[in-house]
Scaffold this active site. Structure first.
Site, PDB file in Angstrom:
ATOM      1  N   ASP A  17      37.006  30.493  65.072  1.00 27.82           N
ATOM      2  CA  ASP A  17      38.433  30.689  64.875  1.00 27.82           C
ATOM      3  C   ASP A  17      38.763  31.844  63.993  1.00 27.82           C
ATOM      4  O   ASP A  17      37.980  31.934  62.987  1.00 27.82           O
ATOM      5  CB  ASP A  17      39.210  29.559  65.030  1.00 27.82           C
ATOM      6  CG  ASP A  17      40.781  29.611  65.249  1.00 27.82           C
ATOM      7  OD1 ASP A  17      41.089  30.646  65.965  1.00 27.82           O
ATOM      8  OD2 ASP A  17      41.601  28.814  64.835  1.00 27.82           O
ATOM      9  N   HIS A  36      41.134  34.800  77.068  1.00 28.56           N
ATOM     10  CA  HIS A  36      41.991  34.462  76.171  1.00 28.56           C
ATOM     11  C   HIS A  36      42.295  35.999  74.934  1.00 28.56           C
ATOM     12  O   HIS A  36      43.255  36.349  74.976  1.00 28.56           O
ATOM     13  CB  HIS A  36      41.827  33.326  75.506  1.00 28.56           C
ATOM     14  CG  HIS A  36      42.649  33.246  74.005  1.00 28.56           C
ATOM     15  ND1 HIS A  36      43.915  32.765  74.224  1.00 28.56           N
ATOM     16  CD2 HIS A  36      42.246  32.990  72.747  1.00 28.56           C
ATOM     17  CE1 HIS A  36      44.284  32.824  73.208  1.00 28.56           C
ATOM     18  NE2 HIS A  36      43.500  32.688  72.030  1.00 28.56           N
TER      19      HIS A  36
END
Length: 519
Positions: free
Chosen positions: A227, A359
């Site tokens: 992330d 995404h």
């Protein structure tokens, strides 16, 4: 418009970000505005600035370098940090924001103040619930109660006026800092600093506290993906991008009052930024079950030695270790590509490497657009414990063992930042644009991770590479991220906190239960 960026005037979570392994979000409601202002002014020295955060990161780097030279593990540096931000109701409680524009504009004196001092942004005034439930795709049944407005008579009252974020890389130091923050705002006036008493009538009440922590695999969120990759480079603050990386963004895309900010905010808002907080629950066992059940449906994926990871990489646009699918669509073993940002999705009329609706492609289209016009800086943190053996066996999340992401992002314009990305891009089956002839009439598809559709909308689906032109492979999607609500805030500069926001009200104070007219 000024281009001078004063790091000592910017709160550190905006840029460069507060170092953290643990984080507490203390959501509060102001009960006594005048007394709160006095305490806020005394609280400002505790706030961690961008200048402070840079020094923290230097300390971390120094320790890592020293540890490497001495052949030992680096010691974790606690480095606690504190920031504060206000919802529109919070600024209204301080007399620095009004929801009664029609009344104010009829008063010559107040109208002048409104034009000069009122913070602009219709979504900020509304708050996230009215924006994304009443006009968006959030399901009110899934929103946590604390994020919902309550009805008082004929008016709506939001329960959150602001949030204090506290960070640290060691839990004891986080707890100590949180206690100090609570003491500052809750203690009885005149209490002994070493033996303070909690007031029975405090200036604030903490309506909700959310706790975040990094996972054992530091840097990875609960689905297992690396992330925080691909943050925008900001001109004047970050290094210049190279080769195929997205171009540097103007500082005004994030910081109010700088080049690139089109909102025309009042002078006092300079060096501030709008913060969107989003409470996202992740259904990890269900996500893994979906990958297991669907990876064998497509030849392109089934041939891979790790088909489930291949399908996950297509949905995200990166392999779990951060390798971009656009650079390496079939393999993630090259360490030089882990966390790489040097790609642009060219040629844009094909998606034989990275799906159009992956995404990361939805959130930052790169060459699919001529320029970045929707830019955010992400500062989220995971919450909750790891998946239990029982959940893995049942392939179902336990309601008593919730986990997910406390998503935070900063921008100078909520409508053109967070709101635009989530509603116009992530939840739009036909973005990126002009792809129909390459992927079929249903378009690229929805963002499999954060895209939203209500029950009466068309089903969630995504187009996948299959070696054909146009591609025919299409995957129906389940939902693994539940949107539990959140709020919009403004994170002011240090000067604004020391001066304007703690000065006398601009507008007549409203009764405690009548601050916000029905929107």
């Amino acid at each position: 418009m000024s281009s001078l960026i004063r790091k000592a005037n910017i709160q550190g979570d905006i840029w460069p970000g507060l170092p953290k392994r643990f984080q507490s979000f203390l959501f509060f409601r102001i009960r006594k505005p005048d007394e709160f202002k006095q305490r806020l002014k005394g609280f400002v020295p505790q706030i961690t600035t961008a200048e402070d955060a840079c020094k923290m990161k230097d300390r971390i780097l120094e320790e890592k370098t020293l540890a490497r030279d001495e052949g030992r593990p680096a010691k974790i540096q606690p480095l606690p940090g504190v920031n504060i931000a206000f919802a529109s109701t919070g600024l209204a409680a301080l007399g620095k924001f009004t929801f009664h524009e029609d009344i104010v504009k009829r008063d010559r004196k107040l109208s002048t103040i409104f034009k000069k001092k009122q913070l602009r942004g219709g979504l900020y005034a509304k708050g996230m619930y009215d924006d994304l439930v009443n006009e968006g795709w959030d399901d009110p049944q899934e929103i946590r109660q604390e994020y919902k407005p309550v009805t008082v008579g004929e008016q709506k009252e939001r329960l959150i006026d602001g949030v204090i974020t506290v960070t640290s890389s060691l839990k004891p130091e986080l707890i100590d800092k949180v206690n100090r923050v609570k003491e500052h705002f809750l203690k009885e006036p005149g209490s002994d600093p070493d033996n303070y008493r909690i007031s029975n009538d405090p200036v604030v009440e903490f309506t909700l506290i959310r706790e975040g922590k990094t996972r054992p695999e530091k840097g990875k969120e609960h689905f297992g993906f690396e992330d925080g990759i691909s943050q925008p480079s900001i001109e004047g603050l970050d290094r210049e991008p190279t080769d195929k990386e997205p171009k540097a963004s103007k500082p005004g895309m994030i910081l109010c009052g700088h080049e690139g900010d089109q909102m025309g905010q009042p002078e006092w808002a300079r060096d501030g930024s709008f913060m969107a907080f989003r409470d996202l629950q992740q259904l990890v066992p269900e996500f893994e079950k979906f990958l297991e059940e669907n990876a064998g449906k497509f030849e392109e994926i089934k041939r891979h030695p790790r088909p489930q990871e291949k399908l996950a990489a297509y949905l995200m646009g990166r392999w779990k270790n951060g390798t971009p699918v656009d650079l390496s669509p079939h393999d993630d073993s090259d360490p030089a590509l882990h966390k790489s940002n040097n790609f642009d999705f060219q040629p844009i009329h094909k998606h034989d490497k990275c799906p159009f609706a992956a995404h990361i492609r939805k959130m930052r289209p790169r060459a699919d657009l001529d320029h970045d016009h929707a830019v955010i800086i992400r500062r989220g943190i995971s919450y909750g414990d790891e998946v239990t053996p029982e959940e893995k066996e049942a392939k179902k999340s336990d309601d008593e063992n919730e986990r997910g992401l406390l998503f935070v992002c900063y921008q100078s314009d909520i409508r053109n930042g967070f709101n635009f990305l989530t509603t116009r891009w992530a939840s739009n089956h036909h973005f990126p644009d002009r792809k129909t002839k390459f992927v079929g009439e249903h378009g690229p598809g929805i963002d499999a991770i954060v895209g939203q559709r209500l029950s009466h909308h068309p089903p969630r689906s995504i187009g996948l590479p299959d070696g054909k032109d146009p591609t025919e492979a299409r995957l129906d999607l389940d939902r693994w991220v539940i949107h539990r609500g959140g709020e919009y805030f403004f994170t002011p500069s240090i000067e604004a906190l020391q001066g304007y926001l703690t000065e006398t009200p601009d507008y007549p104070p409203l009764p405690p239960l009548s601050r916000e007219a029905k929107l």
